[in-house]
Design a protein around this motif. Structure first.
Motif, PDB file in Angstrom:
ATOM      1  N   PHE A 165      61.405  68.078  58.257  1.00 41.50           N
ATOM      2  CA  PHE A 165      62.278  69.170  58.673  1.00 41.50           C
ATOM      3  C   PHE A 165      62.872  68.823  60.038  1.00 41.50           C
ATOM      4  CE2 PHE A 165      62.793  73.053  61.243  1.00 41.50           C
ATOM      5  CZ  PHE A 165      63.723  73.729  60.470  1.00 41.50           C
ATOM      6  N   LYS A 166      64.153  69.145  60.180  1.00 40.63           N
ATOM      7  CA  LYS A 166      64.834  68.882  61.458  1.00 40.63           C
ATOM      8  C   LYS A 166      65.678  70.087  61.833  1.00 40.63           C
ATOM      9  CE  LYS A 166      68.061  65.736  61.418  1.00 40.63           C
ATOM     10  NZ  LYS A 166      68.706  64.401  61.393  1.00 40.63           N
ATOM     11  N   PHE A 167      65.567  70.528  63.079  1.00 39.06           N
ATOM     12  CA  PHE A 167      66.335  71.664  63.578  1.00 39.06           C
ATOM     13  C   PHE A 167      67.203  71.189  64.743  1.00 39.06           C
ATOM     14  CE2 PHE A 167      66.872  75.262  66.509  1.00 39.06           C
ATOM     15  CZ  PHE A 167      67.504  76.163  65.665  1.00 39.06           C
ATOM     16  N   GLU A 168      68.499  71.504  64.665  1.00 38.22           N
ATOM     17  CA  GLU A 168      69.442  71.053  65.686  1.00 38.22           C
ATOM     18  C   GLU A 168      70.315  72.222  66.135  1.00 38.22           C
ATOM     19  OE1 GLU A 168      70.591  66.603  64.293  1.00 38.22           O
ATOM     20  OE2 GLU A 168      70.903  68.185  62.812  1.00 38.22           O
ATOM     21  N   THR A 169      70.687  72.229  67.402  1.00 37.94           N
ATOM     22  CA  THR A 169      71.602  73.229  67.939  1.00 37.94           C
ATOM     23  C   THR A 169      72.807  72.510  68.539  1.00 37.94           C
ATOM     24  OG1 THR A 169      70.495  73.235  70.103  1.00 37.94           O
ATOM     25  CG2 THR A 169      69.734  74.821  68.456  1.00 37.94           C
ATOM     26  N   GLY A 170      73.968  73.163  68.451  1.00 37.39           N
ATOM     27  CA  GLY A 170      75.171  72.521  68.979  1.00 37.39           C
ATOM     28  C   GLY A 170      76.378  73.428  68.854  1.00 37.39           C
TER      29      GLY A 170
END
Length: 285
Positions: A198-203
């Protein structure tokens, strides 16, 4: 687990969208469904053909659906694109050549400004196993499966939809990537002793939609999505989906689709898919 995540996103959308505030427009306070399905097929066969060649067959099924609700203070738009196709060459088995599910929900609040605040949710995945030809072993190797990887993204910002043919929005974005077997899409190379699923990214996310009729029987549709992460603002994910449709008659349509994708987690090279198809189109709704 994924169906519960989707339900969490849909509940607030539906609650807000059902607010009754006016009846000036015939479509106000009504759910407006649209659905278009297309089927394309091509086939070639040889018998004692001296110049050589292999029998071939290619088919694809594409569905575009929408369900929208508008009031004087809210706009709730939903769109779903599903595409699946296969190719068979000679004695080889059928191989997938089109494989996509793209679901988008956008809730906007009308406040009388030039731009309106919005919240969006997007789900992207393949609908069936996807394969890639490995030249080293001369075999097709599976690269993906349904929701493996799967992408769910949300954004919150402002949208501009005052133009007849163009809608665009810009906001802070959040992206979750899920994987089960194909962990190269989610694994963090910096954590050598752990493999993440699982990968969580903000941008920052930007989405622009264009739908323009430039002749009586020809339509251009385009969707450009850009996403960059706060910790790597010089790297952008790009998805640029373009389709020109020429209507021959009520049922026959010629489509030219060009899809350009750049996602560093998938490939360091720009991916391009082009398809020119003649097929049958049915308006379901």
């Amino acid at each position: 687990m994924y169906k519960y995540l989707l339900l969490i996103f849909f509940i607030p959308f539906i609650a807000f969208a059902q607010k009754d505030t006016g009846e000036k427009d015939p479509n106000l306070n009504k759910w407006v469904p649209k659905g278009v399905a297309g089927f394309n097929i091509s086939q070639m066969a040889f018998s004692n053909w001296a110049q050589g060649g292999d029998n071939s067959m290619t088919y694809s099924i594409v569905g575009n659906f929408s369900l929208d609700y508008k009031s004087e203070s809210m706009a709730f738009t939903n769109s779903l694109k599903v595409a699946y196709g296969q190719t068979k060459l000679g004695d080889d088995d059928f191989r997938t050549n089109d494989n996509e599910l793209y679901l988008e929900n956008v809730l906007a609040k009308r406040i009388g400004w030039a731009v309106d605040p919005y919240f969006s949710n997007t789900v992207r995945t393949t609908v069936a196993p996807g394969y890639k030809f490995d030249k080293d072993i001369e075999k097709y190797v599976q690269q993906s499966n349904f929701f493996d990887p799967g992408y769910i993204s949300q954004s919150l910002g402002f949208t501009y939809n005052k133009l007849e043919s163009v809608q665009t929005r810009l906001g802070v974005g959040f992206q979750e990537t899920f994987a089960t077997d194909y962990l190269s899409y989610t694994d963090d190379p910096e954590t050598k002793d752990e493999i993440e699923d699982f990968k969580f990214e903000t941008g920052i996310e930007s989405v622009t939609d264009v739908e323009y009729t430039f002749m009586d029987n020809m339509l251009y549709k385009s969707k450009l999505r850009l996403f960059t992460r706060f910790d790597a603002l010089d790297v952008w994910d790009v998805r640029f989906d373009n389709t020109i449709s020429a209507k021959v008659n009520k049922y026959i349509v010629v489509n030219l689709n060009v899809l350009v994708v750049y996602e560093k987690s998938q490939s360091i090279k720009t991916q391009v898919k082009e398809a020119l198809q003649l097929g049958v189109t049915l308006n379901i709704f």
